[in-house]
Design a protein around this motif. Structure first.
Motif, PDB file in Angstrom:
ATOM      1  N   GLY A 139       0.801  -1.213   0.000  1.00 14.71           N
ATOM      2  CA  GLY A 139       0.000   0.000   0.000  1.00 14.71           C
ATOM      3  C   GLY A 139       0.831   1.259   0.000  1.00 14.71           C
ATOM      4  N   SER A 140       2.080   1.137   0.452  1.00 16.06           N
ATOM      5  CA  SER A 140       2.965   2.305   0.458  1.00 16.06           C
ATOM      6  C   SER A 140       3.541   2.605  -0.915  1.00 16.06           C
ATOM      7  CB  SER A 140       4.113   2.084   1.455  1.00 16.06           C
ATOM      8  OG  SER A 140       4.989   1.057   0.994  1.00 16.06           O
ATOM      9  N   LEU A 141       3.367   1.673  -1.868  1.00 12.37           N
ATOM     10  CA  LEU A 141       3.874   1.886  -3.220  1.00 12.37           C
ATOM     11  C   LEU A 141       2.942   2.824  -3.976  1.00 12.37           C
ATOM     12  CD1 LEU A 141       4.832  -1.784  -4.154  1.00 12.37           C
ATOM     13  CD2 LEU A 141       6.363   0.027  -3.378  1.00 12.37           C
ATOM     14  N   ASP A 142       3.515   3.736  -4.681  1.00 10.59           N
ATOM     15  CA  ASP A 142       2.742   4.700  -5.456  1.00 10.59           C
ATOM     16  C   ASP A 142       2.197   4.029  -6.708  1.00 10.59           C
ATOM     17  OD1 ASP A 142       1.674   6.861  -6.720  1.00 10.59           O
ATOM     18  OD2 ASP A 142       3.581   7.812  -7.210  1.00 10.59           O
ATOM     19  N   ASP A 143       0.860   3.968  -6.829  1.00 12.86           N
ATOM     20  CA  ASP A 143       0.266   3.393  -8.035  1.00 12.86           C
ATOM     21  C   ASP A 143      -0.627   4.413  -8.743  1.00 12.86           C
ATOM     22  OD1 ASP A 143      -1.887   3.532  -6.358  1.00 12.86           O
ATOM     23  OD2 ASP A 143      -2.318   1.380  -6.317  1.00 12.86           O
ATOM     24  N   VAL A 144      -0.354   5.698  -8.519  1.00  9.44           N
ATOM     25  CA  VAL A 144      -1.146   6.743  -9.142  1.00  9.44           C
ATOM     26  C   VAL A 144      -1.037   6.637 -10.669  1.00  9.44           C
ATOM     27  CG1 VAL A 144      -1.415   9.233  -9.438  1.00  9.44           C
ATOM     28  CG2 VAL A 144      -0.880   8.298  -7.176  1.00  9.44           C
ATOM     29  N   GLY A 145      -2.191   6.729 -11.321  1.00 12.50           N
ATOM     30  CA  GLY A 145      -2.205   6.690 -12.776  1.00 12.50           C
ATOM     31  C   GLY A 145      -2.477   5.318 -13.353  1.00 12.50           C
ATOM     32  N   LEU A 146      -2.617   4.299 -12.516  1.00 13.11           N
ATOM     33  CA  LEU A 146      -2.904   2.965 -13.039  1.00 13.11           C
ATOM     34  C   LEU A 146      -4.393   2.824 -13.333  1.00 13.11           C
ATOM     35  CD1 LEU A 146      -0.772   0.586 -10.780  1.00 13.11           C
ATOM     36  CD2 LEU A 146      -0.144   1.707 -12.924  1.00 13.11           C
ATOM     37  N   PRO A 147      -4.761   2.121 -14.403  1.00 16.41           N
ATOM     38  CA  PRO A 147      -6.177   1.881 -14.699  1.00 16.41           C
ATOM     39  C   PRO A 147      -6.836   1.104 -13.559  1.00 16.41           C
ATOM     40  CG  PRO A 147      -4.797   1.346 -16.583  1.00 16.41           C
ATOM     41  CD  PRO A 147      -3.872   1.564 -15.430  1.00 16.41           C
ATOM     42  N   PRO A 148      -8.130   1.334 -13.313  1.00 15.56           N
ATOM     43  CA  PRO A 148      -8.824   0.655 -12.207  1.00 15.56           C
ATOM     44  C   PRO A 148      -8.742  -0.864 -12.263  1.00 15.56           C
ATOM     45  CG  PRO A 148     -10.146   2.472 -13.024  1.00 15.56           C
ATOM     46  CD  PRO A 148      -8.990   2.327 -13.973  1.00 15.56           C
ATOM     47  N   ASP A 149      -8.832  -1.454 -13.468  1.00 11.44           N
ATOM     48  CA  ASP A 149      -8.783  -2.911 -13.546  1.00 11.44           C
ATOM     49  C   ASP A 149      -7.409  -3.444 -13.165  1.00 11.44           C
ATOM     50  OD1 ASP A 149      -7.787  -1.694 -15.858  1.00 11.44           O
ATOM     51  OD2 ASP A 149      -8.176  -3.455 -17.104  1.00 11.44           O
ATOM     52  N   VAL A 150      -6.366  -2.688 -13.473  1.00 15.37           N
ATOM     53  CA  VAL A 150      -5.024  -3.090 -13.078  1.00 15.37           C
ATOM     54  C   VAL A 150      -4.872  -3.001 -11.564  1.00 15.37           C
ATOM     55  CG1 VAL A 150      -2.575  -2.496 -13.222  1.00 15.37           C
ATOM     56  CG2 VAL A 150      -3.982  -2.460 -15.284  1.00 15.37           C
ATOM     57  N   VAL A 151      -5.403  -1.949 -10.972  1.00 19.56           N
ATOM     58  CA  VAL A 151      -5.348  -1.804  -9.511  1.00 19.56           C
ATOM     59  C   VAL A 151      -6.088  -2.957  -8.840  1.00 19.56           C
ATOM     60  CG1 VAL A 151      -6.048  -0.377  -7.553  1.00 19.56           C
ATOM     61  CG2 VAL A 151      -5.094   0.699  -9.597  1.00 19.56           C
ATOM     62  N   ARG A 152      -7.235  -3.347  -9.387  1.00 27.51           N
ATOM     63  CA  ARG A 152      -7.985  -4.465  -8.806  1.00 27.51           C
ATOM     64  C   ARG A 152      -7.186  -5.762  -8.896  1.00 27.51           C
ATOM     65  NH1 ARG A 152     -12.432  -1.728 -11.198  1.00 27.51           N
ATOM     66  NH2 ARG A 152     -12.211  -2.936 -13.128  1.00 27.51           N
ATOM     67  N   TYR A 153      -6.552  -6.003 -10.028  1.00 28.90           N
ATOM     68  CA  TYR A 153      -5.728  -7.207 -10.194  1.00 28.90           C
ATOM     69  C   TYR A 153      -4.603  -7.236  -9.162  1.00 28.90           C
ATOM     70  CZ  TYR A 153      -1.869  -9.993 -12.030  1.00 28.90           C
ATOM     71  OH  TYR A 153      -0.810 -10.869 -12.144  1.00 28.90           O
ATOM     72  N   LEU A 154      -3.868  -6.136  -9.038  1.00 31.12           N
ATOM     73  CA  LEU A 154      -2.742  -6.076  -8.109  1.00 31.12           C
ATOM     74  C   LEU A 154      -3.209  -6.223  -6.666  1.00 31.12           C
ATOM     75  CD1 LEU A 154      -0.756  -3.153  -9.773  1.00 31.12           C
ATOM     76  CD2 LEU A 154      -0.125  -5.571  -9.785  1.00 31.12           C
ATOM     77  N   THR A 155      -4.288  -5.547  -6.321  1.00 31.32           N
ATOM     78  CA  THR A 155      -4.804  -5.613  -4.952  1.00 31.32           C
ATOM     79  C   THR A 155      -5.195  -7.034  -4.594  1.00 31.32           C
ATOM     80  OG1 THR A 155      -5.608  -3.331  -5.068  1.00 31.32           O
ATOM     81  CG2 THR A 155      -6.562  -4.745  -3.365  1.00 31.32           C
ATOM     82  N   ASP A 156      -5.844  -7.725  -5.523  1.00 31.84           N
ATOM     83  CA  ASP A 156      -6.254  -9.103  -5.275  1.00 31.84           C
ATOM     84  C   ASP A 156      -5.036 -10.000  -5.096  1.00 31.84           C
ATOM     85  OD1 ASP A 156      -8.387 -11.297  -5.373  1.00 31.84           O
ATOM     86  OD2 ASP A 156      -7.046 -11.925  -6.992  1.00 31.84           O
ATOM     87  N   LYS A 157      -4.020  -9.826  -5.924  1.00 40.15           N
ATOM     88  CA  LYS A 157      -2.820 -10.660  -5.813  1.00 40.15           C
ATOM     89  C   LYS A 157      -2.099 -10.397  -4.492  1.00 40.15           C
ATOM     90  CE  LYS A 157      -3.065 -13.025  -9.528  1.00 40.15           C
ATOM     91  NZ  LYS A 157      -3.259 -14.508  -9.443  1.00 40.15           N
ATOM     92  N   HIS A 158      -2.004  -9.151  -4.094  1.00 37.09           N
ATOM     93  CA  HIS A 158      -1.323  -8.838  -2.835  1.00 37.09           C
ATOM     94  C   HIS A 158      -2.119  -9.368  -1.640  1.00 37.09           C
ATOM     95  CE1 HIS A 158       0.464  -5.153  -5.136  1.00 37.09           C
ATOM     96  NE2 HIS A 158       1.047  -6.293  -5.484  1.00 37.09           N
ATOM     97  N   ARG A 159      -3.443  -9.264  -1.710  1.00 40.69           N
ATOM     98  CA  ARG A 159      -4.291  -9.698  -0.595  1.00 40.69           C
ATOM     99  C   ARG A 159      -4.205 -11.206  -0.382  1.00 40.69           C
ATOM    100  NH1 ARG A 159      -8.973  -7.652  -2.183  1.00 40.69           N
ATOM    101  NH2 ARG A 159      -8.671  -5.713  -1.025  1.00 40.69           N
TER     102      ARG A 159
END
Length: 251
Positions: A139-159
């Motif tokens: 969560g401390s990594l800056d992901d500003v500017g990423l498309p919402p679907d990419v953010v969802r993919y990354l969040t799911d993998k990290h979780r």
């Protein structure tokens, strides 16, 4: 067994994902590259659909790249691209096998500096607080500017990250001295003879470019100022253009 996919045709291009992710991390990038390259993306051991293995270190994962190169029947030197953990993996692979060029996406090879950040977290990562600690770290990594679907993919993998897999990858970092880590990096970086490009979302730190060039002669470092840890996903088209430019430069 190492799972892998391919798309497109042309010179071979190997794509290696970061920790907790899988080959699908490249799905927004491959369409921009597949008209010019045979894009081969793989799941590292203990990730995605690949088999589990007792040795889960980045050093061992370089063998996964070699396995896929052989399975795909790739005989010419591939251009290898790795993000985060994958950046370390493709660097180690390039020290062991002939490659056309290396693209390292946002993975500093100054592992002793990374160790200074994560070693204080070792008790939490190794305990029942693992999930929350890892989530906070990502969560401390800056992901500003990423498309919402990419953010969802990354969040799911990290979780849903596996504690045993993360600890296996970070074992050396969590337990080694700065001197040992520096020696490890010097050992494999010194074997890289191919053109080397490091792309970072943010400035990797004063002096890093010179530090890297001392270990990999001719290595270039570029900071894009977008996407934080994921510049390739913030602007896949720009990333693909840079890969094509590099391929042309070393043709």
């Amino acid at each position: 067994m190492i799972a892998w996919d391919e798309a497109g045709s042309g010179p071979p291009l190997i794509l290696v994902h970061g920790i907790t992710e899988d080959r699908h991390a490249w799905e927004t990038v491959v369409p921009h590259l597949s008209s010019d390259f045979r894009c081969v993306s793989l799941d590292l051991r203990n990730h995605g659909e690949s088999s589990d293995a007792a040795d889960g270190t980045a050093v061992a994962m370089a063998e996964d790249v070699a396995e896929v190169v052989a399975a795909a029947g790739i005989e010419e030197r591939p251009l290898v691209v790795g993000h985060s953990l994958g950046g370390t993996v493709v660097t180690i692979y390039a020290a062991q096998a002939p490659v056309r060029a290396v693209v390292n996406v946002d993975q500093s090879l100054h592992l002793s500096e990374f160790a200074a950040l994560v070693q204080p977290l070792a008790p939490l990562l190794r305990g029942p607080e693992f999930a929350d600690t890892l989530q906070a770290a990502f969560g401390s990594l800056d992901d500003v500017g990423l498309p919402p679907d990419v953010v969802r993919y990354l969040t799911d993998k990290h979780r849903h990250a596996r504690q045993d897999v993360v600890l296996a990858v970070w074992d050396l970092v969590l337990d080694s001295t700065p001197e040992d880590l520096d020696a490890l990096v010097d050992g494999f970086a010194g074997g890289v003879r191919a053109p080397y490009l490091a792309i970072h979302g943010a400035d990797p730190g004063q002096g890093y470019a010179d530090w890297l060039a001392e270990r990999i002669p001719g290595a270039r470092v570029k900071a894009w100022g977008i996407g934080g840890h994921y510049p390739h996903l913030a602007d896949p088209a720009r990333f693909a253009r840079r890969v094509r430019e590099l391929a042309s430069e070393v043709a």
